[in-house]
Design an enzyme around this catalytic site. Structure first.
Site, PDB file in Angstrom:
ATOM      1  N   TYR A  47      45.568  45.213  47.666  1.00 29.76           N
ATOM      2  CA  TYR A  47      44.275  45.144  48.360  1.00 29.76           C
ATOM      3  C   TYR A  47      44.175  46.128  49.537  1.00 29.76           C
ATOM      4  O   TYR A  47      43.390  45.908  50.464  1.00 29.76           O
ATOM      5  CB  TYR A  47      44.022  43.718  48.849  1.00 29.76           C
ATOM      6  CG  TYR A  47      43.520  42.795  47.747  1.00 29.76           C
ATOM      7  CD1 TYR A  47      42.406  43.129  46.975  1.00 29.76           C
ATOM      8  CD2 TYR A  47      44.137  41.577  47.497  1.00 29.76           C
ATOM      9  CE1 TYR A  47      41.936  42.288  45.978  1.00 29.76           C
ATOM     10  CE2 TYR A  47      43.672  40.721  46.497  1.00 29.76           C
ATOM     11  CZ  TYR A  47      42.567  41.092  45.747  1.00 29.76           C
ATOM     12  OH  TYR A  47      42.082  40.260  44.761  1.00 29.76           O
ATOM     13  N   GLU A 104      46.624  49.906  39.492  1.00 29.77           N
ATOM     14  CA  GLU A 104      46.870  48.453  39.582  1.00 29.77           C
ATOM     15  C   GLU A 104      47.834  47.985  38.493  1.00 29.77           C
ATOM     16  O   GLU A 104      48.700  47.152  38.742  1.00 29.77           O
ATOM     17  CB  GLU A 104      45.543  47.700  39.481  1.00 29.77           C
ATOM     18  CG  GLU A 104      44.669  47.883  40.706  1.00 29.77           C
ATOM     19  CD  GLU A 104      43.342  47.140  40.625  1.00 29.77           C
ATOM     20  OE1 GLU A 104      42.599  47.193  41.615  1.00 29.77           O
ATOM     21  OE2 GLU A 104      43.053  46.500  39.593  1.00 29.77           O
ATOM     22  N   ASN A 135      37.144  33.529  44.249  1.00 24.58           N
ATOM     23  CA  ASN A 135      36.190  33.897  43.192  1.00 24.58           C
ATOM     24  C   ASN A 135      36.844  34.051  41.815  1.00 24.58           C
ATOM     25  O   ASN A 135      36.446  34.872  41.001  1.00 24.58           O
ATOM     26  CB  ASN A 135      35.417  35.164  43.597  1.00 24.58           C
ATOM     27  CG  ASN A 135      36.320  36.368  43.762  1.00 24.58           C
ATOM     28  OD1 ASN A 135      37.538  36.248  43.729  1.00 24.58           O
ATOM     29  ND2 ASN A 135      35.729  37.534  43.920  1.00 24.58           N
ATOM     30  N   HIS A 153      40.177  38.695  39.594  1.00 26.81           N
ATOM     31  CA  HIS A 153      40.066  40.076  40.065  1.00 26.81           C
ATOM     32  C   HIS A 153      40.099  40.977  38.834  1.00 26.81           C
ATOM     33  O   HIS A 153      40.886  40.739  37.910  1.00 26.81           O
ATOM     34  CB  HIS A 153      41.242  40.461  40.973  1.00 26.81           C
ATOM     35  CG  HIS A 153      41.343  41.936  41.190  1.00 26.81           C
ATOM     36  ND1 HIS A 153      40.605  42.595  42.162  1.00 26.81           N
ATOM     37  CD2 HIS A 153      42.028  42.898  40.523  1.00 26.81           C
ATOM     38  CE1 HIS A 153      40.863  43.890  42.076  1.00 26.81           C
ATOM     39  NE2 HIS A 153      41.721  44.109  41.095  1.00 26.81           N
ATOM     40  N   LYS A 179      43.154  34.122  39.739  1.00 27.38           N
ATOM     41  CA  LYS A 179      43.566  33.858  41.118  1.00 27.38           C
ATOM     42  C   LYS A 179      44.017  32.405  41.298  1.00 27.38           C
ATOM     43  O   LYS A 179      43.770  31.554  40.434  1.00 27.38           O
ATOM     44  CB  LYS A 179      42.403  34.204  42.058  1.00 27.38           C
ATOM     45  CG  LYS A 179      42.026  35.689  42.034  1.00 27.38           C
ATOM     46  CD  LYS A 179      40.959  36.000  43.057  1.00 27.38           C
ATOM     47  CE  LYS A 179      40.604  37.475  43.057  1.00 27.38           C
ATOM     48  NZ  LYS A 179      39.609  37.812  44.102  1.00 27.38           N
TER      49      LYS A 179
HETATM   50  P1  CMP Z   1      38.289  41.025  44.198  1.00 26.69           P
HETATM   51  O1  CMP Z   1      37.503  41.478  43.045  1.00 26.69           O
HETATM   52  O2  CMP Z   1      39.681  40.552  43.989  1.00 26.69           O
HETATM   53  O3  CMP Z   1      38.326  42.206  45.280  1.00 26.69           O
HETATM   54  C1  CMP Z   1      38.428  41.995  46.665  1.00 26.69           C
HETATM   55  C2  CMP Z   1      38.325  40.536  47.015  1.00 26.69           C
HETATM   56  O4  CMP Z   1      37.994  40.281  48.369  1.00 26.69           O
HETATM   57  C3  CMP Z   1      37.187  39.882  46.242  1.00 26.69           C
HETATM   58  O5  CMP Z   1      37.496  39.801  44.895  1.00 26.69           O
HETATM   59  C4  CMP Z   1      37.061  38.575  46.993  1.00 26.69           C
HETATM   60  O6  CMP Z   1      38.106  37.672  46.672  1.00 26.69           O
HETATM   61  C5  CMP Z   1      37.260  39.063  48.432  1.00 26.69           C
HETATM   62  N1  CMP Z   1      35.977  39.366  49.117  1.00 26.69           N
HETATM   63  C6  CMP Z   1      35.136  40.400  48.879  1.00 26.69           C
HETATM   64  N2  CMP Z   1      34.076  40.369  49.724  1.00 26.69           N
HETATM   65  C7  CMP Z   1      34.275  39.290  50.519  1.00 26.69           C
HETATM   66  C8  CMP Z   1      33.532  38.719  51.593  1.00 26.69           C
HETATM   67  N3  CMP Z   1      32.389  39.258  52.031  1.00 26.69           N
HETATM   68  N4  CMP Z   1      34.023  37.596  52.184  1.00 26.69           N
HETATM   69  C9  CMP Z   1      35.184  37.044  51.755  1.00 26.69           C
HETATM   70  N5  CMP Z   1      35.933  37.550  50.749  1.00 26.69           N
HETATM   71  C10 CMP Z   1      35.492  38.655  50.133  1.00 26.69           C
END
Ligand code: CMP
Length: 135
Positions: free
Chosen positions: A49, A126, A112, A115, A9
């Site tokens: 998403y 995907e 984070n 993904h 990311k």
């Molecule tokens: P990802 O694995 O890409 O899948 C969905 C994404 O949404 C996740 O990683 C985070 O980047 C984001 N995400 C999931 N839960 C939350 C949350 N509670 N608050 C903010 N962002 C979130």
């Protein structure tokens, strides 16, 4: 052989973590089958998403994932979907165990680092969304 999509990311690209993350995948024994860097459009981000569109963090998520370049790759290896998910670690930075990518590099639930696909069904959808020539 099983395949999965891994996205590095914008936060990780900005923090110069591309090499670190790819190295972990290769050291584990997974094969990089396809790899590209891209600034994805809002449309592509929304498609990727879609399942989160009713969540309160959805707008922040679309804004974040389109905020800068990302690195997308298809990884292949036995049981790689589960393996890569374990290597990424929990979405919650509190639960993400040290030694996992999120456990080592992030304190933020949204920003984070990576993904990863979460099942055989989603990984094939995907991968098709981002790579035309891989099945
Ligand atoms: P990802 O694995 O890409 O899948 C969905 C994404 O949404 C996740 O990683 C985070 O980047 C984001 N995400 C999931 N839960 C939350 C949350 N509670 N608050 C903010 N962002 C979130």
């Amino acid at each position: 052989m099983e395949k999965t999509l891994l996205i590095i990311k914008p936060d990780a690209v900005e923090r110069r973590l591309i090499g670190e993350i790819i190295q972990r995948m290769e050291r584990k024994g997974l094969e990089v089958k396809a790899l590209k860097m891209e600034n994805i459009t809002v449309e592509k981000a929304e498609k990727h998403y879609e399942i989160h569109k009713d969540k309160e963090f959805y707008n922040d998520l679309i804004e974040f994932i389109t905020s800068g370049p990302i690195v997308l790759m298809v990884l292949e290896g036995k049981d790689c979907i589960s393996i890569v998910r374990h290597m990424a670690g929990s979405t919650s930075p509190i639960d993400a165990i040290p030694g996992t990518i999120r456990g080592d590099f992030s304190t933020d639930t949204l920003k984070n680092i990576v993904h990863t696909s979460d099942s055989i069904e989603t990984s094939s959808i995907e991968i098709k969304n981002f790579f035309k020539n891989i099945n």
